[in-house]
Design a protein around this motif. Structure first.
Motif, short mmCIF file in Angstrom:
data_model
loop_
_atom_site.label_atom_id
_atom_site.label_comp_id
_atom_site.label_asym_id
_atom_site.label_seq_id
_atom_site.Cartn_x
_atom_site.Cartn_y
_atom_site.Cartn_z
N UNK A 1 18.62 21.00 14.08
CA UNK A 1 18.00 21.93 15.03
C UNK A 1 19.00 22.37 16.10
N UNK A 2 19.83 21.44 16.56
CA UNK A 2 20.83 21.76 17.57
C UNK A 2 21.79 22.82 17.04
N UNK A 3 22.29 22.60 15.81
CA UNK A 3 23.25 23.53 15.23
C UNK A 3 22.62 24.89 14.95
N UNK A 4 21.36 24.89 14.49
CA UNK A 4 20.66 26.14 14.21
C UNK A 4 20.51 26.97 15.48
N UNK B 1 28.54 13.53 3.46
CA UNK B 1 27.71 14.37 2.60
C UNK B 1 26.37 14.69 3.25
N UNK B 2 25.79 13.70 3.94
CA UNK B 2 24.51 13.93 4.63
C UNK B 2 24.67 14.99 5.72
N UNK B 3 25.79 14.91 6.44
CA UNK B 3 26.01 15.86 7.52
C UNK B 3 26.27 17.27 6.97
N UNK B 4 26.98 17.35 5.84
CA UNK B 4 27.18 18.65 5.20
C UNK B 4 25.85 19.27 4.79
N UNK B 5 24.94 18.40 4.34
CA UNK B 5 23.60 18.89 3.96
C UNK B 5 22.87 19.43 5.19
N UNK B 6 23.00 18.73 6.32
CA UNK B 6 22.38 19.19 7.56
C UNK B 6 22.92 20.56 7.97
#
Length: 581
Positions: free
Chosen positions: A300-303, A548-553
């Motif tokens: 949400x922060x990045x979006x 990988x989890x962060x890339x998915x986020x």
């Protein structure tokens, strides 16, 4: 009542007083409501703000950038040298790099450190504690010597040309008012004021543009544009007697008097280096996008941050039309004796246009927006200074203090910055052309920041000592060049003596070309130092490595409309360059 008066009349003054009171009430109400909602919140909420909607972030970035140097300096430059300075303003595409490339890295650091980071935090973690401390020192010095002082100085000129206030009344009044506002309002106050003034500023400036073009074109805006361009083509006369014009951004011929200021394609590269530093790594810009709610997901922060930067990218295209082109219109109007418009000093171009073309009443409304813009921009610098001092100097030295103490220290730091800004103004006045001074300072600081941040994020082989070395060496080289600029009138004076002659390559090189070579030198220096110094630790590498989890986020934080909107920013910038090539 004469609604077409070219001066302020009583209705304008009434609107200004009532408007300022209304804006003050709206900001106070917003701050009080926010305080009730965050009982027990810590100092980060005061310094950074909480998560704001994307359109508020976009407006805040825009407002933080727009200051009195635009109202005075950019319009004045438009009157004197046309669209050449537009390179520094057509940076909407550069803001996209902040949202798409840098925000994910900064948010990763937020998660790993468990707090909202400052730019020195990042360098301390990626390189060495000394690297971050050097950045804090350099940033605070830059804010005092350029941003705070320049904004206050040009604000005094603007108030003098628009309202008739004596220069020092306007300059000191603006800086003191903003200091009080920042201390009492915090980041929430800055954000609220930004949201209020942005639409007024945009609408008011475009009214000045369109009404100015209409006046120039005898009631026709297209004819006014044609007259403005035709007049610009007659300017910038070289030693050969040929008019090279001020209606284009690139100057390739050495016989062109503006070649030294805007040399060929070098000017685009040099402006981009400054833009990279300012939009992607400067604390007072990055701070607009880092605020977040407690427990909010990184997705949400990045979006929100990315969409805020996209909105800011569109906003950033506007200043050329809001300030620079009205300056060109003012110069063209003043060249026509029958217009009744007089322009004795290019720096008063925008204020004079406001008085000349806007009808009574509208002058007052637009002036409220301009005053709010000056305060919001200056408050952003004050707030960032408070953040840097509190988070990077005071907290590490005095741990476990109460949150109230940290907030108070931030407020005291703001007051100190206000005082230093006022003290520096008369010194700055003796250093020559204001806008050249401002851009010159930025060109000397930007290469260091670009090299250290870019290689620190995008290369895992650059060592901690390489970053620290580049930060120190780059700053020293920049300050030595600044001293030679002062002594040699930016390389224009003829200097005699062996020392000056054998170092002419250093102090006579065009300032933009010097900036580019300095960046190349620092990149090479960091690579060489990395061969001979200990490698970064696994923890330091992990801080810039996406799991990988962060890339998915990251992938979940954007959609096709974000891409389309971003391409729209790039397209508009490209079309401007094509038209004014």
């Amino acid at each position: 009542m004469n609604w077409n008066s070219h001066e302020f009349i009583w209705i304008d003054w009434v609107i200004i007083v009532v408007g300022i009171l209304a804006v003050t009430w709206a900001v106070w109400r917003s701050v009080q409501k926010d305080k009730r909602l965050q009982q027990g919140a810590n100092s980060e909420d005061y310094l950074f703000g909480k998560g704001e909607p994307w359109y508020i972030i976009g407006a805040a970035i825009f407002a933080a950038n727009i200051g009195s140097e635009h109202l005075v300096g950019l319009a004045g430059t438009g009157a004197k040298s046309g669209v050449g300075m537009a390179h520094w303003e057509m940076q909407g595409w550069m803001i996209l790099l902040l949202g798409w490339l840098f925000v994910p890295f900064y948010q990763l650091m937020n998660v790993k450190l468990g707090k909202i980071i400052t730019m020195p935090d990042f360098l301390k973690y990626r390189y060495t504690p000394a690297t971050g401390s050097w950045l804090s020192i350099i940033t605070l010095i830059a804010y005092i010597l350029t941003k705070v002082s320049v904004t206050a100085f040009t604000g005094g000129i603007f108030m003098e040309s628009l309202l008739g206030l004596p220069f020092w009344y306007g300059a000191i009044g603006l800086i003191v008012l903003t200091g009080i506002f920042t201390v009492l309002g915090g980041m929430k106050g800055v954000m609220t004021l930004s949201a209020i003034q942005t639409p007024i500023l945009i609408i008011g400036s475009f009214l000045v543009l369109f009404l100015g073009l209409s006046a120039l074109g005898g009631g026709s805006i297209p004819d006014g544009w044609t007259h403005m361009i035709d007049y610009a083509k007659t300017l910038n006369i070289g030693t050969d007697g040929v008019a090279h014009g001020t209606n284009h951004m690139f100057h390739f011929e050495t016989g062109d008097p503006m070649y030294d200021d805007y040399p060929g394609l070098w000017v685009f590269i040099g402006a981009s280096i400054i833009g990279f530093w300012y939009w992607c790594t400067d604390q007072h810009i990055v701070q607009r996008v880092l605020g977040q709610r407690k427990g909010e997901s990184s997705e949400e922060v990045m979006k929100r941050a990315r969409r805020g930067t996209i909105a800011a990218g569109y906003f950033k295209i506007l200043p050329v039309f809001m300030f620079l082109i009205p300056g060109m219109v003012a110069a063209a109007l003043a060249s026509r004796p029958d217009s009744g418009f007089v322009l004795d000093n290019p720096d008063t171009a925008f204020g004079s246009m406001v008085k000349f073309v806007l009808p009574a009443g509208v002058k007052g409304i637009v002036t409220i927006g301009f005053i709010s813009a000056l305060v919001a921009s200056l408050a952003a610098f004050f707030n960032s200074c408070a953040t840097l001092f509190t988070e990077d100097f005071y907290k590490p030295m005095f741990k476990n203090k109460s949150e109230a103490t940290y907030v108070m220290v931030g407020r005291v730091a703001t007051i100190v910055v206000v005082i230093l800004g006022i003290v520096w103004i008369p010194i700055m006045q003796s250093l020559g052309s204001l806008y050249d001074y401002l851009q010159g300072i930025q060109s000397l600081l930007a290469p260091t920041m670009v090299a250290v941040f870019a290689l620190g994020i995008f290369s895992k082989k650059i060592t901690p000592k390489a970053g620290e070395t580049a930060m120190i060496v780059g700053f020293i080289i920049g300050m030595v060049r600044l001293l030679t600029n002062i002594f040699t009138n930016t390389g224009k004076d003829i200097m005699s003596g062996w020392g000056w002659e054998c170092t002419a390559w250093f102090w006579q090189t065009n300032w933009l070309i010097f900036e580019i070579w300095l960046l190349i030198f620092l990149i090479v220096l960091m690579i060489v130092v990395s061969f001979f110094t200990p490698k970064p630790t696994a923890q330091q590498i992990e801080s810039i490595t996406f799991t990988e989890d962060y890339k998915t986020l990251i992938k979940k934080s954007w959609n096709k409309w974000d891409v389309v909107a971003s391409l729209g920013v790039v397209l508009l910038c490209a079309l401007f360059y094509v038209y004014f090539w």
